[in-house]
Design a protein around this motif. Structure first.
Motif, PDB file in Angstrom:
ATOM      1  N   SER A   1      24.287  47.996  49.084  1.00  0.00           N
ATOM      2  CA  SER A   1      24.634  46.772  48.453  1.00  0.00           C
ATOM      3  C   SER A   1      26.105  46.560  48.729  1.00  0.00           C
ATOM      4  CB  SER A   1      24.178  46.923  47.211  1.00  0.00           C
ATOM      5  OG  SER A   1      24.945  47.809  46.430  1.00  0.00           O
ATOM      6  N   LEU A   2      26.582  47.712  48.952  1.00  0.00           N
ATOM      7  CA  LEU A   2      28.297  47.281  49.013  1.00  0.00           C
ATOM      8  C   LEU A   2      28.551  46.932  50.462  1.00  0.00           C
ATOM      9  CD1 LEU A   2      29.496  50.506  47.087  1.00  0.00           C
ATOM     10  CD2 LEU A   2      29.683  48.129  46.375  1.00  0.00           C
ATOM     11  N   LEU A   3      27.881  47.482  51.360  1.00  0.00           N
ATOM     12  CA  LEU A   3      28.077  47.021  52.856  1.00  0.00           C
ATOM     13  C   LEU A   3      27.658  45.739  52.890  1.00  0.00           C
ATOM     14  CD1 LEU A   3      26.756  50.183  54.492  1.00  0.00           C
ATOM     15  CD2 LEU A   3      29.228  49.660  54.657  1.00  0.00           C
ATOM     16  N   SER A   4      26.704  45.156  52.325  1.00  0.00           N
ATOM     17  CA  SER A   4      26.067  43.737  52.751  1.00  0.00           C
ATOM     18  C   SER A   4      26.578  42.760  51.679  1.00  0.00           C
ATOM     19  CB  SER A   4      24.642  43.890  52.654  1.00  0.00           C
ATOM     20  OG  SER A   4      24.041  44.239  51.268  1.00  0.00           O
ATOM     21  N   GLY A   5      27.166  43.369  50.459  1.00  0.00           N
ATOM     22  CA  GLY A   5      27.668  42.371  49.773  1.00  0.00           C
ATOM     23  C   GLY A   5      26.481  41.574  48.730  1.00  0.00           C
TER      24      GLY A   5
ATOM     25  N   GLY B   1      31.328  42.568  56.023  1.00  0.00           N
ATOM     26  CA  GLY B   1      31.799  40.984  55.929  1.00  0.00           C
ATOM     27  C   GLY B   1      33.377  41.051  56.011  1.00  0.00           C
ATOM     28  N   GLU B   2      33.916  41.857  55.223  1.00  0.00           N
ATOM     29  CA  GLU B   2      35.525  42.013  55.194  1.00  0.00           C
ATOM     30  C   GLU B   2      35.889  42.629  56.439  1.00  0.00           C
ATOM     31  OE1 GLU B   2      37.787  43.186  51.349  1.00  0.00           O
ATOM     32  OE2 GLU B   2      37.752  45.131  52.749  1.00  0.00           O
ATOM     33  N   ALA B   3      35.246  43.549  56.905  1.00  0.00           N
ATOM     34  CA  ALA B   3      35.776  44.249  57.992  1.00  0.00           C
ATOM     35  C   ALA B   3      35.770  43.367  59.398  1.00  0.00           C
ATOM     36  CB  ALA B   3      34.932  45.638  58.465  1.00  0.00           C
ATOM     37  N   LYS B   4      34.685  42.461  59.500  1.00  0.00           N
ATOM     38  CA  LYS B   4      34.501  41.601  60.525  1.00  0.00           C
ATOM     39  C   LYS B   4      35.520  40.507  60.439  1.00  0.00           C
ATOM     40  CE  LYS B   4      29.384  42.301  61.413  1.00  0.00           C
ATOM     41  NZ  LYS B   4      28.203  41.656  61.498  1.00  0.00           N
ATOM     42  N   ARG B   5      35.849  39.940  59.150  1.00  0.00           N
ATOM     43  CA  ARG B   5      37.025  39.033  59.293  1.00  0.00           C
ATOM     44  C   ARG B   5      38.148  39.474  59.417  1.00  0.00           C
ATOM     45  NH1 ARG B   5      33.587  38.030  54.678  1.00  0.00           N
ATOM     46  NH2 ARG B   5      35.063  38.943  53.283  1.00  0.00           N
TER      47      ARG B   5
ATOM     48  N   GLY C   1      21.526  58.106  55.684  1.00  0.00           N
ATOM     49  CA  GLY C   1      21.921  58.667  54.497  1.00  0.00           C
ATOM     50  C   GLY C   1      22.501  57.579  53.738  1.00  0.00           C
ATOM     51  N   VAL C   2      22.427  56.379  54.115  1.00  0.00           N
ATOM     52  CA  VAL C   2      22.777  55.323  53.010  1.00  0.00           C
ATOM     53  C   VAL C   2      21.895  55.022  51.991  1.00  0.00           C
ATOM     54  CG1 VAL C   2      23.034  52.815  53.144  1.00  0.00           C
ATOM     55  CG2 VAL C   2      23.427  53.926  55.281  1.00  0.00           C
ATOM     56  N   THR C   3      22.604  55.155  50.763  1.00  0.00           N
ATOM     57  CA  THR C   3      21.629  54.874  49.507  1.00  0.00           C
ATOM     58  C   THR C   3      21.485  53.462  49.339  1.00  0.00           C
ATOM     59  OG1 THR C   3      23.793  54.753  48.242  1.00  0.00           O
ATOM     60  CG2 THR C   3      22.802  57.066  48.634  1.00  0.00           C
ATOM     61  N   THR C   4      20.701  52.848  48.432  1.00  0.00           N
ATOM     62  CA  THR C   4      20.667  51.657  47.995  1.00  0.00           C
ATOM     63  C   THR C   4      22.116  51.076  47.302  1.00  0.00           C
ATOM     64  OG1 THR C   4      18.490  52.078  47.309  1.00  0.00           O
ATOM     65  CG2 THR C   4      19.387  50.087  46.400  1.00  0.00           C
TER      66      THR C   4
ATOM     67  N   ARG D   1      35.931  43.739  42.433  1.00  0.00           N
ATOM     68  CA  ARG D   1      35.295  42.992  42.946  1.00  0.00           C
ATOM     69  C   ARG D   1      34.718  43.297  44.335  1.00  0.00           C
ATOM     70  NH1 ARG D   1      35.867  38.953  46.711  1.00  0.00           N
ATOM     71  NH2 ARG D   1      37.925  39.543  46.902  1.00  0.00           N
ATOM     72  N   VAL D   2      33.534  43.260  44.846  1.00  0.00           N
ATOM     73  CA  VAL D   2      32.976  43.370  46.163  1.00  0.00           C
ATOM     74  C   VAL D   2      33.432  42.267  46.765  1.00  0.00           C
ATOM     75  CG1 VAL D   2      30.970  43.980  47.570  1.00  0.00           C
ATOM     76  CG2 VAL D   2      31.188  44.946  45.216  1.00  0.00           C
ATOM     77  N   PRO D   3      33.888  42.389  47.859  1.00  0.00           N
ATOM     78  CA  PRO D   3      34.359  41.139  48.901  1.00  0.00           C
ATOM     79  C   PRO D   3      33.072  40.334  49.518  1.00  0.00           C
ATOM     80  CG  PRO D   3      34.562  43.253  50.350  1.00  0.00           C
ATOM     81  CD  PRO D   3      34.189  43.531  48.537  1.00  0.00           C
ATOM     82  N   HIS D   4      32.976  39.126  49.851  1.00  0.00           N
ATOM     83  CA  HIS D   4      32.227  38.299  50.197  1.00  0.00           C
ATOM     84  C   HIS D   4      31.598  38.771  51.731  1.00  0.00           C
ATOM     85  CE1 HIS D   4      30.119  34.710  51.750  1.00  0.00           C
ATOM     86  NE2 HIS D   4      30.878  34.698  52.619  1.00  0.00           N
ATOM     87  N   GLY D   5      30.395  38.962  51.531  1.00  0.00           N
ATOM     88  CA  GLY D   5      29.789  39.523  52.606  1.00  0.00           C
ATOM     89  C   GLY D   5      29.547  41.042  52.723  1.00  0.00           C
ATOM     90  N   GLY D   6      30.397  41.675  51.618  1.00  0.00           N
ATOM     91  CA  GLY D   6      30.393  43.308  51.561  1.00  0.00           C
ATOM     92  C   GLY D   6      31.435  43.804  52.428  1.00  0.00           C
TER      93      GLY D   6
END
Length: 268
Positions: free
Chosen positions: A88-92, A109-113, A81-84, A101-106
């Motif tokens: 892009s928001l998930l991966s950044g 990336g933000e969640a992992k940090r 169900g993931v759209t394009t 602003r979309v965080p670095h790494g999407g």
């Protein structure tokens, strides 16, 4: 080396916390549709699976086919169900969305940090005797990292296990037992990875019969007990030789678990 792995409950907390953070990020950016499904219970893998041992009842029912975990099912359902735009928001791969602003790494990336916090992992690691593995983004995340490290360590020890006389005796006993059931295999791996069922999408009656005989023989010859005993011998030596690295892993792991608890507490 299981003492250096998170418990099932701790893994659940870290996994859920990371996905909660991803969903919060998407919501903050104004993308509230199709949030990541949250895990609700800890999943426990069969303890003997790394030695190719599963319960006899499972062998009778599904042969060597490993059931798809709930986590894998959730991920597959989510991915469909993931759209394009969401990807892009998930991966950044975009810098802004809806004027935000979309965080670095999407959002991933933000969640992992957020989960890793101050206990950062390296960007490159060497798993056992294999080549270096490089992470994407700022470094390896917390979820699954400990398992990857311990799996690599056990892979490094595998040649020693295979050369050990106790292992060879256990395999010989298993081979003799399997012959009584009418099957001729050189070792348990040959049965598990038999091309007759590794390259098909269904479980045949023959596969179930062989798997049942396989697990029965492993039980009768105490194959799993022997493999655990041999493995523990070499793992104790490995722990002594790599005490500093394993201590560092455990300390970082404690930070990740504490961060997960804070993230989940904030969601209440």
């Amino acid at each position: 080396m299981d003492q250096f792995l998170p418990t099932e409950e701790q893994n659940l907390a870290m996994d859920r916390a990371e996905k909660e953070s991803v969903n919060d990020c998407l919501k903050r950016l104004g993308h509230e549709s199709h949030p990541f499904p949250l895990p609700k219970k800890a999943e426990v893998a069969p303890s003997g699976l790394r030695f190719l041992v599963i319960p006899i009842e499972a062998a009778k029912r599904q042969g060597y086919e490993e059931p798809i975990s709930e986590a894998a099912q959730r991920a597959a359902s989510f991915d469909k169900g993931v759209t394009t735009t969401q990807a892009s928001l998930l991966s950044g791969t975009v810098s802004s969305y809806n004027g935000r602003r979309v965080p670095h790494g999407g959002c991933w990336g933000e969640a992992k940090r957020e989960l890793v916090g101050s206990a950062k992992n390296p960007k490159k690691i060497r798993l056992g005797n294999t080549a270096e593995v490089t992470s994407q983004g700022d470094g390896f995340g917390a979820v699954g990292y400990s398992e990857m490290i311990i799996s690599g360590a056990r892979g490094e020890l595998k040649p020693k296990l295979e050369k050990d006389r106790r292992t060879k005796n256990a395999i010989s006993a298993w081979v003799a037992c399997m012959r009584k059931y009418g099957y001729s295999y050189r070792n348990p791996g040959d049965a598990w990875f038999d091309g007759r069922w590794r390259h098909t999408s269904f479980t045949s009656s023959t596969e179930r019969e062989v798997a049942t005989a396989d697990m029965t023989c492993k039980e009768q010859t105490r194959y799993l007990d022997t493999m655990i005993e041999v493995s523990s011998t070499y793992e104790r030596s490995y722990i002594t030789d790599h005490a500093a690295d394993l201590k560092s892993l455990k300390l970082r792991q404690n930070v990740w678990i504490a961060n997960a608890e804070k993230i989940l507490e904030a969601q209440k």
